[in-house]
Write a protein that holds these residues in place. Structure first.
Motif, mmCIF file in Angstrom:
data_model
loop_
_atom_site.group_PDB
_atom_site.id
_atom_site.type_symbol
_atom_site.label_atom_id
_atom_site.label_comp_id
_atom_site.label_asym_id
_atom_site.label_seq_id
_atom_site.Cartn_x
_atom_site.Cartn_y
_atom_site.Cartn_z
ATOM 1 N N GLY A 1 59.492 85.725 35.308
ATOM 2 C CA GLY A 1 58.827 85.191 36.477
ATOM 3 C C GLY A 1 57.706 84.223 36.155
ATOM 4 N N THR A 2 57.512 83.878 34.882
ATOM 5 C CA THR A 2 56.442 82.953 34.501
ATOM 6 C C THR A 2 56.948 81.524 34.555
ATOM 7 N N ALA A 3 56.264 80.681 35.313
ATOM 8 C CA ALA A 3 56.644 79.269 35.431
ATOM 9 C C ALA A 3 55.747 78.428 34.532
ATOM 10 N N THR A 4 56.355 77.491 33.825
ATOM 11 C CA THR A 4 55.620 76.588 32.937
ATOM 12 C C THR A 4 55.820 75.155 33.408
ATOM 13 N N GLY A 5 54.727 74.479 33.667
ATOM 14 C CA GLY A 5 54.809 73.087 34.097
ATOM 15 C C GLY A 5 55.201 72.173 32.945
ATOM 16 N N LEU A 6 56.230 71.368 33.156
ATOM 17 C CA LEU A 6 56.720 70.464 32.116
ATOM 18 C C LEU A 6 56.398 69.011 32.417
ATOM 19 N N ALA A 7 56.384 68.656 33.688
ATOM 20 C CA ALA A 7 56.086 67.285 34.095
ATOM 21 C C ALA A 7 55.555 67.316 35.522
ATOM 22 N N ALA A 8 54.831 66.284 35.903
ATOM 23 C CA ALA A 8 54.274 66.233 37.254
ATOM 24 C C ALA A 8 55.385 66.161 38.296
ATOM 25 N N GLY A 9 55.215 66.901 39.395
ATOM 26 C CA GLY A 9 56.206 66.893 40.455
ATOM 27 C C GLY A 9 56.260 68.225 41.182
ATOM 28 N N MET A 10 57.288 68.396 42.025
ATOM 29 C CA MET A 10 57.458 69.629 42.794
ATOM 30 C C MET A 10 58.816 70.242 42.479
ATOM 31 N N ALA A 11 58.850 71.568 42.478
ATOM 32 C CA ALA A 11 60.102 72.273 42.222
ATOM 33 C C ALA A 11 60.143 73.539 43.069
ATOM 34 N N THR A 12 61.350 73.955 43.425
ATOM 35 C CA THR A 12 61.525 75.190 44.176
ATOM 36 C C THR A 12 61.930 76.305 43.230
ATOM 37 N N VAL A 13 61.176 77.390 43.251
ATOM 38 C CA VAL A 13 61.459 78.549 42.410
ATOM 39 C C VAL A 13 62.102 79.625 43.289
ATOM 40 N N THR A 14 63.238 80.111 42.836
ATOM 41 C CA THR A 14 63.985 81.094 43.619
ATOM 42 C C THR A 14 64.099 82.407 42.862
ATOM 43 N N ALA A 15 63.841 83.522 43.545
ATOM 44 C CA ALA A 15 64.005 84.863 42.978
ATOM 45 C C ALA A 15 65.035 85.617 43.826
ATOM 46 N N THR A 16 66.002 86.231 43.156
ATOM 47 C CA THR A 16 67.048 86.968 43.860
ATOM 48 C C THR A 16 67.090 88.406 43.348
ATOM 49 N N TYR A 17 67.070 89.365 44.256
ATOM 50 C CA TYR A 17 67.136 90.770 43.875
ATOM 51 C C TYR A 17 67.955 91.523 44.908
ATOM 52 N N MET A 18 69.038 92.160 44.450
ATOM 53 C CA MET A 18 69.915 92.969 45.298
ATOM 54 C C MET A 18 70.346 92.195 46.547
ATOM 55 N N GLY A 19 70.724 90.968 46.336
ATOM 56 C CA GLY A 19 71.262 90.159 47.411
ATOM 57 C C GLY A 19 70.226 89.480 48.287
ATOM 58 N N LEU A 20 68.945 89.791 48.046
ATOM 59 C CA LEU A 20 67.881 89.178 48.831
ATOM 60 C C LEU A 20 67.252 88.040 48.028
ATOM 61 N N THR A 21 66.912 86.963 48.703
ATOM 62 C CA THR A 21 66.392 85.775 48.030
ATOM 63 C C THR A 21 65.059 85.363 48.632
#
Length: 206
Positions: A1-21
């Motif tokens: 679950g740790t996000a590391t910034g690589l370049a300037a911009g926006m990104a969507t992070v998605t987590a899925t557990y037991m069919g729920l997102t």
């Protein structure tokens, strides 16, 4: 679950557990310029001598960048020190005895150092470290120190002309930002020489 910034911009992070997102938007901001540092710090020049100054940009992510060739250079008193603002930018030449501030400006951020010019002569040049031994491929940066006639010294590493007695054994750099950097290429011993205002100093490298 740790996000590391690589370049300037926006990104969507998605987590899925037991069919729920679940999703979250992460914005990575570009590092901001925090300071400009000018080196060497408070150097001393002999009248008629030159010193390559360097400007380093320091960013909010603790990264650094050499911006010597991108900065605007200016001396407070151009009658004491002439500093180039085109071509080999940041090269300071002592014109007469005295002290003046030299400033480098990059992206509206400024840094400075005080350059002192003395009406003295160079009596010797010392090269350090003395007689080092290095493995092939492991570089070593040498320092050249000018001994002046008033018994003071000045670091002239970036102003000296560097040479190797055998470039097939070890190469010596005169490039901006790496002056005095020796790189062993094959086994052997060479003489490393620094020349400043016609005065030479040397040591051996094995």
């Amino acid at each position: 679950g740790t996000a590391t910034g690589l370049a300037a911009g926006m990104a969507t992070v998605t987590a899925t557990y037991m069919g729920l997102t679940a999703q979250a938007t992460v914005t990575v901001a570009a590092p901001t310029l925090m300071a400009v540092q000018v080196t060497p710090t408070n150097p001393t020049l002999v009248k008629g001598g030159a010193q390559q100054l360097e400007a380093t940009a320091v960013y909010s992510d603790f990264s650094v960048r050499n911006v010597t060739s991108n900065a605007l250079w200016q001396a407070d008193d151009a009658s004491i020190v002439a500093v180039t603002d085109a071509g080999a930018r940041g090269r300071a030449t002592g014109l007469k005895a005295g002290s003046t501030r030299v400033t480098a400006t990059y992206m509206a951020m400024s840094g400075s150092t005080t350059v002192t010019v003395k009406d003295v002569t160079v009596t010797a040049v010392q090269v350090t470290p003395t007689n080092p031994k290095l493995p092939i491929g492991v570089s070593q940066r040498f320092t050249a120190t000018a001994v002046l006639s008033d018994n003071t010294t000045s670091d002239v590493t970036t102003s000296a002309i560097w040479s190797s007695s055998d470039a097939t054994v070890a190469s010596l750099s005169n490039a901006g930002g790496s002056q005095g950097l020796a790189t062993p290429l094959t086994a052997g011993t060479v003489t490393v020489t620094a020349t400043y205002m016609g005065i030479m100093g040397s040591t051996t490298l094995t």
